[in-house]
Scaffold this active site. Structure first.
Site, PDB file in Angstrom:
ATOM      1  N   HIS A  25       2.607   3.354  -8.949  1.00 49.47           N
ATOM      2  CA  HIS A  25       2.371   2.406  -9.831  1.00 49.47           C
ATOM      3  C   HIS A  25       3.271   1.321 -10.464  1.00 49.47           C
ATOM      4  O   HIS A  25       3.644   0.559  -9.644  1.00 49.47           O
ATOM      5  CB  HIS A  25       1.360   1.606 -10.447  1.00 49.47           C
ATOM      6  CG  HIS A  25      -0.693   2.067  -9.449  1.00 49.47           C
ATOM      7  ND1 HIS A  25       0.005   1.912  -7.890  1.00 49.47           N
ATOM      8  CD2 HIS A  25      -1.622   2.486  -9.698  1.00 49.47           C
ATOM      9  CE1 HIS A  25      -1.516   2.689  -7.510  1.00 49.47           C
ATOM     10  NE2 HIS A  25      -2.495   2.746  -8.364  1.00 49.47           N
TER      11      HIS A  25
ATOM     12  N   LEU B 214      10.334 -20.457  -5.072  1.00 45.57           N
ATOM     13  CA  LEU B 214       9.438 -19.440  -4.148  1.00 45.57           C
ATOM     14  C   LEU B 214       8.332 -20.185  -4.536  1.00 45.57           C
ATOM     15  O   LEU B 214       8.211 -20.086  -6.178  1.00 45.57           O
ATOM     16  CB  LEU B 214      10.175 -18.195  -4.050  1.00 45.57           C
ATOM     17  CG  LEU B 214       8.815 -17.302  -3.538  1.00 45.57           C
ATOM     18  CD1 LEU B 214       9.171 -17.369  -2.099  1.00 45.57           C
ATOM     19  CD2 LEU B 214       9.616 -16.124  -3.576  1.00 45.57           C
TER      20      LEU B 214
ATOM     21  N   ASP C 145       1.057  -0.866   0.662  1.00 46.98           N
ATOM     22  CA  ASP C 145       0.174  -0.172   0.271  1.00 46.98           C
ATOM     23  C   ASP C 145       0.972   1.367   0.443  1.00 46.98           C
ATOM     24  O   ASP C 145       2.178   1.573   0.456  1.00 46.98           O
ATOM     25  CB  ASP C 145      -0.988   0.007   1.313  1.00 46.98           C
ATOM     26  CG  ASP C 145      -1.895   0.550   0.876  1.00 46.98           C
ATOM     27  OD1 ASP C 145      -2.900   1.312  -0.341  1.00 46.98           O
ATOM     28  OD2 ASP C 145      -3.122   1.051   1.965  1.00 46.98           O
TER      29      ASP C 145
HETATM   30  C1  IPE Z   1      -5.609  -2.808  -0.426  1.00 46.58           C
HETATM   31  O1  IPE Z   1      -5.489  -1.179  -0.205  1.00 46.58           O
HETATM   32  C2  IPE Z   1      -5.630  -3.303  -2.130  1.00 46.58           C
HETATM   33  C3  IPE Z   1      -4.480  -3.552  -2.079  1.00 46.58           C
HETATM   34  C4  IPE Z   1      -3.182  -3.551  -1.519  1.00 46.58           C
HETATM   35  C5  IPE Z   1      -4.601  -3.863  -3.079  1.00 46.58           C
HETATM   36  P1  IPE Z   1      -6.115  -0.049  -0.236  1.00 46.58           P
HETATM   37  O2  IPE Z   1      -5.605   0.768  -0.747  1.00 46.58           O
HETATM   38  O3  IPE Z   1      -6.880  -0.492  -1.718  1.00 46.58           O
HETATM   39  O4  IPE Z   1      -7.338  -0.327   0.304  1.00 46.58           O
HETATM   40  P2  IPE Z   1      -7.991   0.994   1.661  1.00 46.58           P
HETATM   41  O5  IPE Z   1      -9.073   1.528   0.671  1.00 46.58           O
HETATM   42  O6  IPE Z   1      -7.155   1.216   1.713  1.00 46.58           O
HETATM   43  O7  IPE Z   1      -8.265  -0.240   2.267  1.00 46.58           O
HETATM   44  C1  IPE Z   2      -1.815   0.280  -3.283  1.00 53.70           C
HETATM   45  O1  IPE Z   2      -1.091   1.911  -3.383  1.00 53.70           O
HETATM   46  C2  IPE Z   2      -1.746  -0.468  -5.139  1.00 53.70           C
HETATM   47  C3  IPE Z   2      -2.604  -0.082  -5.279  1.00 53.70           C
HETATM   48  C4  IPE Z   2      -3.878  -0.303  -4.193  1.00 53.70           C
HETATM   49  C5  IPE Z   2      -2.923  -1.329  -6.959  1.00 53.70           C
HETATM   50  P1  IPE Z   2      -2.877   2.443  -3.489  1.00 53.70           P
HETATM   51  O2  IPE Z   2      -2.927   3.476  -4.536  1.00 53.70           O
HETATM   52  O3  IPE Z   2      -4.370   2.181  -2.187  1.00 53.70           O
HETATM   53  O4  IPE Z   2      -1.784   4.234  -2.780  1.00 53.70           O
HETATM   54  P2  IPE Z   2      -2.158   5.037  -2.466  1.00 53.70           P
HETATM   55  O5  IPE Z   2      -2.938   4.094  -0.631  1.00 53.70           O
HETATM   56  O6  IPE Z   2      -3.289   5.535  -2.533  1.00 53.70           O
HETATM   57  O7  IPE Z   2      -1.209   5.956  -1.617  1.00 53.70           O
HETATM   58 MG    MG Z   3      -3.876   2.564  -0.419  1.00 51.47          MG
END
Ligand code: IPE
Ligand code: IPE
Ligand code: MG
Length: 250
Positions: free
Chosen positions: A38, A132, A21
């Site tokens: 990303h 792995l 995240d």
């Molecule tokens: C969880 O992250 C999903 C992934 C890392 C793929 P999100 O950023 O989507 O989750 P919330 O919205 O903070 O709960």
């Molecule tokens: C995690 O990073 C990746 C996915 C959920 C695909 P985020 O895109 O949720 O990044 P933040 O949480 O908005 O910073």
């Molecule tokens: Mg996120």
């Protein structure tokens, strides 16, 4: 002593699950758009997968796209799907050479066909590898998975394939996407969020949780080793008392 050398090789978690995240916030900090975050996150994936192999972990599950992530702006969803295809096609050969086996969990049929085709090709190519196992959670949500399992169990009970009395923990495991994968002993979430976001609710029942403020694009294998070391300092009691664990039973 380097971090990896400090790891007790006899106590390495078999399976680590990671909620990757913070890509969007990382990009914002750099004055870029979320999609750039990303792309940068892929470097972390590469490094962490390598580190997992080096540390002796057997399974690593990466939460790459949740069911709820379909609700993001179309531009971001499309970019994530494209990134998935390009990353898999670019990385598969290298993973294969390193004896990594690729698997995926989630509602894979909801992925764009090109994405699913690329994914299946890599899964097939690496299916016999013995190193792995890298599990990608894609279009995954734990509630979706559990609902699916319950539906299948109901069908099998109706058809007489199993008796309702026979429903057990092991039995339920068998109906989940993770049926051949041991439960994670350690779950890591980056970016300072302290929640589970519909990830492996059943499988994480007794996992140790490790949260770090580090945003995913900054996370590297050293951070993984730090998390493993932190895990190794915990006492996993599984409901027992500390004394029961430290004193030999009669
Ligand atoms: C969880 O992250 C999903 C992934 C890392 C793929 P999100 O950023 O989507 O989750 P919330 O919205 O903070 O709960
Ligand atoms: C995690 O990073 C990746 C996915 C959920 C695909 P985020 O895109 O949720 O990044 P933040 O949480 O908005 O910073
Ligand atoms: Mg996120």
């Amino acid at each position: 002593m380097s971090l990896i050398d400090q790891i007790d090789k006899t106590k390495v978690p078999q399976h680590i699950a990671i909620i990757m995240d913070g890509n969007g916030r990382w990009a914002k900090q750099q004055g870029e758009n979320r999609i750039y975050g990303h792309y940068e996150g892929v470097n972390s994936v590469r490094d962490v997968v390598e580190g997992a192999g080096q540390s002796g972990v057997k399974f690593i599950t990466l939460y790459a796209f949740s069911t709820e992530n379909w609700n993001r702006p179309k531009e971001e969803v499309d970019a994530l799907m494209e990134l998935l295809v390009s990353t898999i096609s670019m990385e598969t050969e290298k993973l294969h050479k390193k004896n990594v086996r690729l698997q995926a969990i989630g509602n894979l049929n909801s992925l764009p066909p090109a994405c699913l085709a690329e994914l299946n090709e890599s899964i097939d190519l690496t299916s016999k590898n013995t190193g792995l196992t890298l599990v990608l959670a894609l279009s995954y949500s734990s509630k979706w998975e559990i609902i699916n399992a319950i539906k299948q169990i109901a069908v099998d009970v109706k058809n007489g394939k199993i008796e309702s009395e026979d429903i057990s923990e092991e039995n339920i495991d068998h109906y989940l996407c993770t049926k051949d994968i041991p439960d994670p002993e350690l779950m890591i979430r980056t970016s300072g969020e302290h929640r589970i976001s519909n990830f492996l609710l059943w499988q994480l029942a007794y996992a140790e949780f490790y949260f770090t403020e580090t945003l995913w694009p900054d996370f590297r294998k050293e951070d993984l080793f730090t998390a493993i070391l932190n895990y190794q300092n915990r006492e996993r009691r599984f409901g027992k008392t500390s004394e029961q664990l430290t004193q030999p039973s009669e």
